[in-house]
Design an enzyme around this catalytic site. Structure first.
Site, mmCIF file in Angstrom:
data_model
loop_
_atom_site.group_PDB
_atom_site.id
_atom_site.type_symbol
_atom_site.label_atom_id
_atom_site.label_comp_id
_atom_site.label_asym_id
_atom_site.label_seq_id
_atom_site.Cartn_x
_atom_site.Cartn_y
_atom_site.Cartn_z
ATOM 1 N N TYR A 1 -2.099 -0.197 10.723
ATOM 2 C CA TYR A 1 -2.143 -0.573 9.310
ATOM 3 C C TYR A 1 -0.874 -0.129 8.586
ATOM 4 O O TYR A 1 -0.241 -0.919 7.874
ATOM 5 C CB TYR A 1 -3.383 0.058 8.665
ATOM 6 C CG TYR A 1 -3.523 -0.227 7.183
ATOM 7 C CD1 TYR A 1 -3.937 -1.470 6.728
ATOM 8 C CD2 TYR A 1 -3.236 0.764 6.245
ATOM 9 C CE1 TYR A 1 -4.080 -1.721 5.365
ATOM 10 C CE2 TYR A 1 -3.365 0.524 4.887
ATOM 11 C CZ TYR A 1 -3.789 -0.726 4.455
ATOM 12 O OH TYR A 1 -3.918 -0.977 3.113
ATOM 13 N N SER B 1 0.847 -1.190 0.000
ATOM 14 C CA SER B 1 0.000 0.000 0.000
ATOM 15 C C SER B 1 0.881 1.238 0.000
ATOM 16 O O SER B 1 2.019 1.219 0.491
ATOM 17 C CB SER B 1 -0.902 0.016 1.234
ATOM 18 O OG SER B 1 -1.542 1.259 1.390
#
Length: 700
Positions: free
Chosen positions: A590, A577
């Site tokens: 995250y 990501s």
């Protein structure tokens, strides 16, 4: 296996009410589909059917007799009307005047297109003269195991007469072609009462004046052979009886899972190979028998069999009484080399001046005593069909050796078919393989937006794909969708929780057992969370680390283990990501897990390079469409972090990007395809951002 139960009899499935409204071509199609639907009648792609039908000539308007016959390369079980070639019977009969004798019969194939009726583009097969010259309206040519067992027996002619009297005749072996068509014509003229003929070493021809009569004669002829063989072999041990133990199912699978990647790595040279494992009762009976090696060495007889299986299999040096898989793996290189030398010697002994170059000398069929049969081919469907054909050969050998002595096709005859110039021309007409043909991929999170799009991209390029996901409902739906759009052979699925070692091991074992190994891992399983750090619970932190860090480690470790056993390199792609490079507010768990994932990929790239295993990372950003993550509360959490409504989020991300574009799953899939294809063969340890431009995430 020749089933000993009454259910082994073929049922007469003809439905006259259904046929009543059909045209003659439609009746031919109906008959063909009925016959092709049962592998006891004919194997996949094998056999052919025909009908001589009166049609209106498109040029003269006059009625003419037209031969409708299964076209080249078709399968009776799935054929449609467009799969039949159509030819003028008058022109086909006229070819006899041009025939210069058996030494020149191959040239007759070149005349078949000149006989085409109504500009039909479907190519006529080499068997066309066999149907054309039989002076009956409807003709079936089938490859039933029970009849081929009689056809390959040493005293085949006498057995045919004993079973059928004069109702079904017999002809000696002759390679399919123009000459055999003339033989069949002469037989029919000399034996007008016969309803068919057994072709030695090959199969069965039957005929009739109506479609129904022809179909019912075919069924009755095969059933009579089944019944006769049952009576003659009752109480006799097959193949000389068992002499080796059969391992329990779990142990058989474990042996196959260890052998398949090792074999695959040793034979995937000129082209990548995909495997298939078969431990059905018929196979286990054969590989555990006394006569297995002797019969296997004789080779298959029916051309349809050995064109897909090679003439002989390789018997793997494994002793189920004292199982030592690692010792067997160590001996494989020598066994494979001996097989290749044997095929090369066979080629040199039998080659003709115009023979095509020697093809892949590796075995297709691998018999493992006490375990089963492994087949390898250019794709899963071909590997599976090759296994089916060798099971046909096993059934034939069982029947023939149970009532007589089995006789394989003479070596030169087998070579002349395997390396037939016409067969080579057919192979040369095949389309060029797709870029990932023969490759096997496993995709975690395969039922989600990015996972589905990636699977689609790899499937389009010919890869076999194993979808792995924890969401069983979505996994089943995705599997079903792709199987219908591609093929059932090309897609498999397995439930996988990437945080559990046993789940990961089971998933990779499943991929190995189904396809023979692994070339591509796309690690895509995901989770999302958002919370200020002071509100982030330890359980939330751990859950991110378990899936996005530990989970990626576990699947990568298993991929490394498998790829190193296979010894053919591999490509691993992590779906990370933008957040792994650029910090985001209120998402510390995250972002940190994604950063760990990116650095793990770098470490693995260092370790994998020695073994040809490339490890790269794709960094998407804001892929909302089709995403299970973005359909969860993550969407609301991210919207809250930016003080906007969830509906405004996608437009916010688009405007935030440098290119002012939205990012879709297909964009990410394209990046994955680049990293697993030969286009990036010299890239490892790299990061490719698919985020429409984000300066914070620039890697340099």
């Amino acid at each position: 296996m020749l089933d000993k139960r009454p259910a082994a009899r073929l049922a007469n499935l003809w439905d006259e009410a259904k046929v009543a409204t059909m045209s003659e071509p439609e009746q031919l199609l109906y008959r063909s589909n009925l016959l092709g639907s049962d592998k006891r009648i004919t194997n996949y792609g094998g056999g052919n059917t025909s009908a001589k039908i009166t049609e209106k000539d498109p040029l003269t308007g006059e009625p003419v007799e037209v031969l409708w016959v299964k076209g080249s390369g078709g399968d009776l079980g799935s054929i449609r009307l467009a799969g039949f070639a159509t030819l003028y019977m008058e022109k086909l009969k006229g070819l006899k005047r041009l025939y210069r004798g058996v030494e020149h019969e191959d040239e007759m194939v070149g005349y078949l297109p000149h006989c085409t009726f109504n500009l039909n583009p479907r190519a006529a097969s080499i068997d066309t003269p066999l149907h054309a010259f039989v002076p009956r309206k409807h003709v079936d040519h089938m490859h039933p195991d029970a009849v081929i067992a009689i056809a390959t027996a040493e005293n085949s002619r006498e057995l045919t007469a004993e079973i059928y009297g004069g109702e079904i005749g017999w002809l000696p072996w002759k390679r399919p072609g123009f000459e055999l068509g003339l033989w069949l014509e002469r037989f029919c003229r000399e034996s007008p009462e016969a309803k068919g003929v057994v072709l030695a070493g090959h199969g069965l021809f039957t005929w009739g004046e109506t479609a129904r009569e022809c179909y019912e004669t075919t069924i009755a002829t095969i059933n009579r052979a089944i019944e006769w063989l049952e009576a003659k072999t009752a109480g006799k041990p097959a193949f000389g009886g068992p002499v080796r133990p059969v391992l329990p199912a779990g142990e058989r699978q474990a042996v196959a899972e260890r052998l398949m990647p090792a074999i695959r790595g040793m034979i995937s040279g000129a082209e990548w190979k995909v495997g298939h494992f078969d431990d059905s009762d018929a196979v286990l009976e054969f590989v555990g028998s006394r006569d297995m090696e002797r019969l296997a060495a004789l080779g298959t007889s029916c051309p349809d069999h050995f064109l897909r299986t090679k003439r002989t299999p390789l018997v793997v040096p494994f002793d189920p009484a004292r199982p030592d898989v690692e010792q067997t793996v160590a001996s494989l290189a020598g066994a494979l080399e001996e097989y290749r030398k044997g095929h090369a010697a066979y080629y040199e002994r039998c080659r003709r001046p115009d023979s095509p170059p020697m093809r892949d000398p590796n075995a297709v069929v691998y018999l493992v005593p006490g375990v089963g049969m492994i087949t390898f081919a250019k794709d899963k469907a071909t590997a599976r069909v090759s296994a089916e054909f060798y099971v046909n050969a096993i059934n034939v050998m069982r029947g023939a050796s149970g009532v007589s002595s089995y006789v394989g096709l003479e070596e030169q005859e087998a070579f002349d078919i395997e390396y037939w110039v016409l067969e080579e021309a057919k192979l040369q007409r095949l389309p060029k393989p797709k870029s990932l043909a023969g490759k096997v991929a496993l995709i975690t999170g395969g039922a989600g937006g990015i996972g589905r799009a990636t699977a689609e991209r790899l499937l389009r390029e010919g890869a076999c794909v194993v979808l792995a996901d924890i969401d069983e409902h979505a996994l089943a739906a995705t599997d079903e969708e792709f199987a219908s759009r591609y093929t059932c052979d090309q897609v498999r699925s397995v439930r996988l929780d990437v945080t559990k070692e046993e789940d990961v091991a089971r998933a990779f074992a499943h991929a190995t057992r189904e396809y023979g190994g692994l070339d591509i891992l796309v690690s895509n399983a995901g989770i999302s969370s958002a919370a200020p750090v002071d509100e982030t619970e330890l359980s939330l932190w751990n859950r991110n680390m378990e899936i996005l860090s530990t989970g990626y480690f576990l699947v990568a470790r298993e991929a490394f283990r498998l790829m190193k056993k296979q010894n053919t390199g591999g490509a691993i792609v992590f779906i990370a990501s933008k957040n792994g490079l650029a910090a985001s507010p209120k998402a510390s768990a995250y972002c940190t897990a994604k950063a760990a994932e990116i650095h793990l990929a770098r470490c693995l790239a260092l370790e994998g390079a020695e073994f040809g295993i490339r490890v790269n990372t794709v960094n998407p950003d804001a892929v909302l469409r089709g995403s299970k993550i973005w359909s969860s509360e993550w969407r609301q959490q991210r919207a809250a972090a930016y003080n906007m409504s969830p509906d405004e989020l996608e437009e916010h991300y688009r405007k935030r990007s440098l290119l002012k574009l939205s990012v879709f799953p297909e964009d990410v899939a394209e990046a994955v395809y680049f990293f697993v294809s030969d286009a990036s063969a010299k890239s490892t340890g790299n990061i490719l951002n698919v985020d429409a431009g984000n300066a914070q995430a620039f890697t340099r």
